[in-house]
Design a protein around this motif. Structure first.
Motif, PDB file in Angstrom:
ATOM      1  N   VAL A 113      44.910 -54.836  15.530  1.00 49.81           N
ATOM      2  CA  VAL A 113      45.466 -53.284  15.813  1.00 49.81           C
ATOM      3  C   VAL A 113      44.487 -52.634  16.701  1.00 49.81           C
ATOM      4  O   VAL A 113      43.288 -52.697  16.513  1.00 49.81           O
ATOM      5  CB  VAL A 113      45.209 -52.389  14.338  1.00 49.81           C
ATOM      6  N   PRO A 114      44.987 -52.046  17.824  1.00 48.42           N
ATOM      7  CA  PRO A 114      43.879 -51.370  18.842  1.00 48.42           C
ATOM      8  C   PRO A 114      43.357 -50.465  18.209  1.00 48.42           C
ATOM      9  O   PRO A 114      44.097 -49.558  17.508  1.00 48.42           O
ATOM     10  CB  PRO A 114      44.853 -51.113  19.992  1.00 48.42           C
ATOM     11  N   GLU A 115      41.885 -50.062  18.576  1.00 50.98           N
ATOM     12  CA  GLU A 115      41.233 -49.067  18.278  1.00 50.98           C
ATOM     13  C   GLU A 115      41.624 -47.670  19.085  1.00 50.98           C
ATOM     14  O   GLU A 115      41.667 -47.794  20.197  1.00 50.98           O
ATOM     15  CB  GLU A 115      39.923 -49.320  18.290  1.00 50.98           C
ATOM     16  N   GLY A 116      41.612 -46.649  18.233  1.00 51.59           N
ATOM     17  CA  GLY A 116      41.817 -45.166  19.261  1.00 51.59           C
ATOM     18  C   GLY A 116      41.886 -44.238  18.254  1.00 51.59           C
ATOM     19  O   GLY A 116      42.059 -44.324  17.031  1.00 51.59           O
ATOM     20  N   GLU A 120      47.346 -41.579  22.299  1.00 54.56           N
ATOM     21  CA  GLU A 120      47.007 -41.893  23.514  1.00 54.56           C
ATOM     22  C   GLU A 120      46.715 -43.489  23.697  1.00 54.56           C
ATOM     23  O   GLU A 120      46.689 -44.167  24.690  1.00 54.56           O
ATOM     24  CB  GLU A 120      45.897 -40.890  24.230  1.00 54.56           C
ATOM     25  N   SER A 121      45.934 -43.932  22.315  1.00 55.34           N
ATOM     26  CA  SER A 121      45.676 -45.301  22.517  1.00 55.34           C
ATOM     27  C   SER A 121      46.654 -46.349  21.882  1.00 55.34           C
ATOM     28  O   SER A 121      46.158 -47.544  21.745  1.00 55.34           O
ATOM     29  CB  SER A 121      44.282 -45.348  21.538  1.00 55.34           C
ATOM     30  N   VAL A 319      56.146 -49.720  20.305  1.00 49.93           N
ATOM     31  CA  VAL A 319      54.943 -49.510  20.634  1.00 49.93           C
ATOM     32  C   VAL A 319      54.022 -50.090  19.473  1.00 49.93           C
ATOM     33  O   VAL A 319      54.382 -49.844  18.393  1.00 49.93           O
ATOM     34  CB  VAL A 319      54.686 -48.120  20.713  1.00 49.93           C
ATOM     35  N   LEU A 320      52.916 -50.588  19.486  1.00 48.23           N
ATOM     36  CA  LEU A 320      51.789 -50.953  18.588  1.00 48.23           C
ATOM     37  C   LEU A 320      50.987 -49.764  18.611  1.00 48.23           C
ATOM     38  O   LEU A 320      49.999 -49.500  19.514  1.00 48.23           O
ATOM     39  CB  LEU A 320      50.989 -52.259  18.951  1.00 48.23           C
ATOM     40  N   LEU A 321      50.845 -49.174  17.173  1.00 51.88           N
ATOM     41  CA  LEU A 321      50.026 -47.961  16.962  1.00 51.88           C
ATOM     42  C   LEU A 321      48.658 -48.191  17.015  1.00 51.88           C
ATOM     43  O   LEU A 321      48.217 -49.405  16.358  1.00 51.88           O
ATOM     44  CB  LEU A 321      50.555 -47.269  15.744  1.00 51.88           C
ATOM     45  N   CYS A 322      47.732 -47.538  17.275  1.00 48.73           N
ATOM     46  CA  CYS A 322      46.485 -47.685  17.232  1.00 48.73           C
ATOM     47  C   CYS A 322      45.775 -47.296  15.895  1.00 48.73           C
ATOM     48  O   CYS A 322      46.574 -46.855  15.146  1.00 48.73           O
ATOM     49  CB  CYS A 322      45.639 -46.646  18.398  1.00 48.73           C
TER      50      CYS A 322
END
Length: 427
Positions: A113-116, A120-121, A319-322
């Motif tokens: 999972v992307p960090e943010g 926006e991330s 979209v993959l949520l951050c």
């Protein structure tokens, strides 16, 4: 709910995972509370053990004619019995404090999972479809849908803001969308259709992580029932407290229900139109699976939701949520965002989340692996929208709008519309 053993064995990793979500470190406080509870539990066990030993010794002393020793032992047993209720109450209190502390800690995100901090991330994974081109300026649905039967004024008159009254072919189209969704999910993707209650108890809301943290976002009756914010709640909680056979998994459930949200945390957002309502309809998807199958099931579930958009020929993106934009109970979430020409923007129409064993621990839902007599494991649970009917209605209206204010009905819905292929403005 988190595994206290994991926190004991991996306190730094636990805090690091929460830090990715922007949460403060809590392992030290949790472990201090856990240590207090375990210390009291140890004292209680020791007291129970000593009571049993002394009780046995009384008979032996009496048999040997040692009256003084017997009386001393009786006094000791009496004192232990007098002290034990306080220890039991203290253990219960500390256990409740620990559960309360754990209950408000969000789930740990998966490593991919992307960090943010916020949307926006989020990461766009893919897009599908071609955005429609118009030879006129496309309108937002709120500006032309009232002429087609989307009656905001009557909804407000009856119930206040964020309620809508659908009429005629607009109501028929809304019904057609819901029926189409539930038919596709059951016939093509193997979900079992359910008709669950829309009023549930605290236990069901707690087990699906809606309580205690999000109580203000839901409606509660005067008799202490909750109106469901999504049928994820009753569908997932249908296995609450169960010990399942491995052969029963996966369990895939779907329901087309009314849903109710107070939208307490969204004041001022989407006040126009049909996007954010207090009452809405949704086709929900829920899966209960073995831990090793949950990642693949997540992809499968998201694909089932995407298939509805593709059948309706509605452009969208995945979209993959951050970490900062995911829901409280999720370990990983995909959002599907449909294109709305009137807003010239993508808007969320489905969220599909893998919660891992987070909900299962709160519900105490396990399964017994095949061949095991005693060993059990927590299941993994997943949920997603397949789709939100009202938002899909908005997407259809905006993408299929015509210059004269009419709206074409997608071909796949024709069998559900009893011959109606176009919504015409009501004069």
């Amino acid at each position: 709910m988190h595994d206290i053993r994991f926190i004991r064995e991996n306190p730094e990793a636990f805090d690091a995972a929460l830090a990715r979500r922007g949460a403060d470190p809590v392992a030290a406080a949790i472990l201090a509370l856990d240590e207090k509870r375990r210390a009291v539990a140890t004292k209680l066990q020791e007291a129970q053990s000593r009571r049993n030993e002394a009780s046995k010794a009384i008979g032996k002393a009496m048999g040997q004619g040692n009256t003084d020793e017997a009386e001393a032992l009786k006094a000791e047993v009496a004192q232990i019995k007098q002290d034990m209720p306080a220890l039991e109450e203290r253990e219960r209190e500390l256990g409740e404090q620990l559960q309360t502390a754990l209950a408000v800690i969000p789930n740990m995100p998966f490593d991919d999972v992307p960090e943010g901090a916020n949307e926006e991330s989020n990461v766009e994974v893919s897009t599908w479809g071609t955005k429609p081109e118009f030879d006129f300026e496309p309108k937002e649905h709120a500006d032309f849908a009232p002429d087609l039967g989307m009656d905001f004024e009557t909804g407000t008159k009856l119930s206040g803001a964020r309620f809508t009254f659908l009429r005629g072919d607009m109501a028929r189209l809304h019904r057609a969308l819901g029926q189409f969704m539930i038919d596709r999910q059951t016939r093509e993707y193997g979900y079992t259709e359910c008709m669950p209650p829309v009023l549930v108890r605290d236990e069901a809301m707690y087990g699906t992580d809606k309580l205690p943290k999000f109580a203000e976002d839901s409606f509660r009756t005067t008799e202490a029932h909750w109106l469901i914010p999504t049928s994820e709640v009753p569908l997932t909680a249908s296995v609450m407290g169960d010990l399942l056979d491995e052969s029963a998994l996966p369990i895939r459930l779907t329901a087309l229900t009314q849903c109710f949200r107070s939208e307490a945390g969204s004041a001022g957002r989407d006040t126009r139109g049909f996007i954010r309502q207090h009452q809405f309809e949704k086709c929900e998807l829920v899966s209960i699976v073995k831990p090793e199958d949950s990642s693949a099931e997540h992809e499968r579930m998201t694909g089932a939701a995407e298939a509805i958009l593709q059948a309706l020929d509605l452009p969208y993106r995945k979209v993959l949520l951050c970490t900062g934009d995911m829901g409280f109970g999720a370990r990983k979430t995909y959002d599907l965002e449909v294109w709305l020409p009137g807003q010239s923007a993508y808007r969320e129409i489905s969220s599909c989340s893998n919660t891992g064993d987070f909900q299962a621990r709160r519900m105490n839902t396990r399964y017994r692996p095949e061949g095991e007599k005693k060993k059990t494991e927590f299941v993994h649970t997943l949920n997603g929208s397949g789709l939100a009917v009202g938002r899909t209605l908005v997407a259809v209206i905006e993408n299929y709008q015509q210059a004269d204010g009419s709206v074409l009905v997608p071909e796949v819905l024709h069998p559900y519309m009893d011959g109606v292929t176009k919504l015409e403005p009501v004069s």
